[in-house]
Design a protein around this motif. Sequence first.
Motif: not given
Length: 278
Positions: A185-187, A272-274, A277-278
Amino acid sequence: MSDQVQRAKEVFGARLREIRKDAGISGRQLAVESGMHFTKVSRLENGRQNPSEDDVRSWCAACGADDQCANLVATLRGIEGMWVEWQRHLKGGLGYLQKTFDRFHEEASTVRSYESIVVPGILQTSDYASAVLEIAHDFYGGKGDVEGAVDVRLARQRFLHQGRQSFLFVVEYWALQTRFGDVEVMRGQLERLLAVTTFPSVSLGVIPPDVVRSMWPGEGVWIFDAKAAVIETTTAELTVTQPSEISLFLRSFDRLQGHAVFGAEARMLIRRAIEELG
């Protein structure tokens, strides 16, 4: 919350008293000049009764303070519409709550939004919006289905494509890190933001976490032209229309915007935030 509203009324009443005293007239004299009962003058000055706009105009005319009338009326309107309790809104369901926000977008030519912990609603994906609104539904116990509210929120994205308005967004980097929903969802949400940076009507700035600040992080706010600012708190939606207060929100937004990076640098932070997420 009601204490804050009462305090605003008392401050407004004190301002009316100052205007009367500056004019050098007594409460009874003002009552005669304005056509009010003298007990009403006392109630207004002590914040025990809500004045009407006509009351304010009559007061200013009696005190020779017509130059202050417009600002006082704007302040009065701000007090009257200042607090809208969430529970009253939620009686109409989450979908109704979302629709009430559309009117501000419809009337504005420039929309500014600052968010410190969440992606602005108009930029949210369906899954991300569902995760956010599920929290609201659970916390407030609102009526109506979350899916319907999500549909209303997503429909608001039409304003981004109509070309009639400019949208200026500033988000803190940690708003990209705060998780609503799972990793996928975040990605999806962050990839959506990458796409939004290419929209011709949108300016999206991200404030890096290591920036040296000249303005503290604040509450999320939407500013519609120089006419209204809307702030959502845990208990209420605060709508500000007083010109001097809106000017402070605009000044704060300008400073926060100065902290942000845009274009390629903003996209670099989103990527960078993506990666995080790992």
